[in-house]
Enzyme design. Structure first.
Site, PDB file in Angstrom:
ATOM      1  N   CYS A  89       0.751  -1.855   0.077  1.00  0.00           N
ATOM      2  CA  CYS A  89       0.139   0.471   0.001  1.00  0.00           C
ATOM      3  C   CYS A  89       1.205   1.494   0.281  1.00  0.00           C
ATOM      4  O   CYS A  89       0.350   2.105  -0.572  1.00  0.00           O
ATOM      5  CB  CYS A  89      -0.574  -0.189   1.515  1.00  0.00           C
TER       6      CYS A  89
HETATM    7  O1  KQY Z   1      -3.863  -0.156  -0.826  1.00  0.00           O
HETATM    8  C1  KQY Z   1      -3.131   0.239  -0.014  1.00  0.00           C
HETATM    9  N1  KQY Z   1      -4.320  -1.230   0.283  1.00  0.00           N
HETATM   10  C2  KQY Z   1      -4.225   1.032   0.777  1.00  0.00           C
HETATM   11  C3  KQY Z   1      -4.527   0.963   2.166  1.00  0.00           C
HETATM   12  C4  KQY Z   1      -4.868   2.362   2.778  1.00  0.00           C
HETATM   13  C5  KQY Z   1      -5.458   2.231   4.084  1.00  0.00           C
HETATM   14  C6  KQY Z   1      -5.477   3.502   4.797  1.00  0.00           C
HETATM   15  N2  KQY Z   1      -5.425   4.137   5.710  1.00  0.00           N
END
Ligand code: KQY
Length: 381
Positions: free
Chosen positions: A360
């Protein structure tokens, strides 16, 4: 600064002959952002910053890394990051480069382009995780402009963490996220597939129904499953029938077993044990500075932990360390499943506390010079 959208290309990637390559293909580098907001990152974001710095350092052993940092944090970030990691000032609302950065495309040897998705903080004012998010909506355009890469502005809300591709024409998606009305109200599967054909250059779709239990992104695929190679997918897994994740992973496995990819291949499934279950502690929650701008995080809340949320670097996998009971097993499975790659574990609990994982917070830049075959065209697979 010019209005976002004014300099975007007029056509679509597929029509122009561009596509998103697999993440396991060669990279030119990696982009990250810096965690700063104290309502999402405990203790003024300092433990989170150390965790991000460790991820950047691990990836930088294999490919160039650049980190976007707000002007106010630039000097402190420079001091924490290793010298080989580039630091640039880049305003942002939070630090999820996977979701607010561009989705890079290949198509002409030596060149790259990018898709700039609309972003609404995973659900807009009602269901999203923070507001405002206006700086985040500009990150993809700025990152592409920095390297002089042309940009397609996609007409939908979507995040990089919601899409995986095999680079040969197949997309892997979770319906609970990609078709969620909190992103694109009224969107149908048919319309979404038509748009993804155009903007990712894919021709074939493998739809899982659900992502990881309690994932605050409404089930990003990048926490649930990903391509290790064409025809090979790793899936987060638990043998605990009492865990709400059990049914989700079972159903996903059944869908993958029934699926074929764009080239007509069956999918080999590699099961990765789920860490935990893990929960936010009292101490961790107490370190946050709550604000009306960010969804509150509370002690005792279950965290959507997954080893699938890792980063492919050139010649390596940078994987999260989340639970001493399962870290070694997850690393061993990935080492065996990805021969020839070094598997490097980086402590990732602080990233998880912010709501995500190593995938992420990163965005790979494909190597535009790597030799590649064109993906399967519509009707050919
Ligand atoms: O790309 C991802 N899985 C992002 C997670 C974002 C979380 C926001 N708090």
């Amino acid at each position: 600064m010019s209005e976002i959208g004014s300099d975007a290309l007029a056509g679509t990637p597929a029509a122009d002959g561009w596509w998103m390559p697999g993440e396991f293909e060669a990279h030119a580098g990696c982009w990250m952002l810096w965690p700063e907001r104290p309502d999402n990152w405990r203790e003024q974001a300092r433990p989170g910053q150390r965790a991000f710095a460790a991820v950047a350092a691990a990836i930088a052993r294999f490919e160039p890394v650049r980190v976007g940092v707000s002007a106010a944090h630039a000097a402190a970030a420079r001091a924490l990051l290793p010298p080989q990691v580039g630091v640039l000032t880049l305003a942002h609302d939070d630090c999820w480069m996977r979701d607010v950065g561009p989705t890079y495309l290949v198509g002409v040897p030596g060149q790259l382009r990018g898709v700039h998705w609309h972003f609404n903080a995973w659900g807009g004012l009602e269901e999203g995780l923070y507001h405002p998010w206006d700086q985040d909506t500009q990150v993809a355009a700025k990152v592409l402009a920095l390297d002089g890469r042309a940009r397609y502005r996609a007409p939908i809300v979507l995040e990089g963490g919601a899409i995986h591709v095999d680079g040969e024409g197949t997309a892997l998606l979770a319906a609970e996220c990609v078709l969620n009305p909190n992103r694109n109200p009224g969107m149908t599967r048919e319309r979404m597939e038509a748009l993804l054909r155009e903007y990712l250059g894919v021709t074939h779709f493998i739809w899982l129904r659900l992502g990881v239990y309690l994932d605050e992104t409404d089930g990003h695929i990048d926490n649930m499953a990903c391509f290790l190679a064409p025809g090979k997918v790793c899936l987060t897994w638990t043998e605990d029938r009492a865990d709400p994740q059990y049914e989700r992973s079972q159903e996903a496995e059944a869908r993958l077993a029934a699926a074929r990819d764009a080239r007509g291949r069956r999918i080999e499934v590699v099961k990765l044990p789920m860490p935990g279950p893990l929960y936010m502690t009292e101490t961790e929650a107490a370190g946050l500075t709550p604000s009306a701008a960010c969804k509150p995080r509370r002690a005792g809340e279950r965290l959507a932990a997954s080893y699938v949320n890792f980063y492919f670097a050139n010649g390596a996998l940078v994987i999260p360390q989340l639970d001493a009971r399962t870290d070694a097993e997850a690393a061993a499975i990935l080492r065996q499943a990805c021969p020839g790659r070094e598997v490097i574990g980086v402590p990732a609990r602080e990233i998880l506390l912010g709501g995500g994982g190593i995938h992420c917070i990163t965005q790979q830049v494909p190597d535009p010079h790597a030799p590649r075959a064109r993906p399967v065209r519509a009707g050919a697979g």
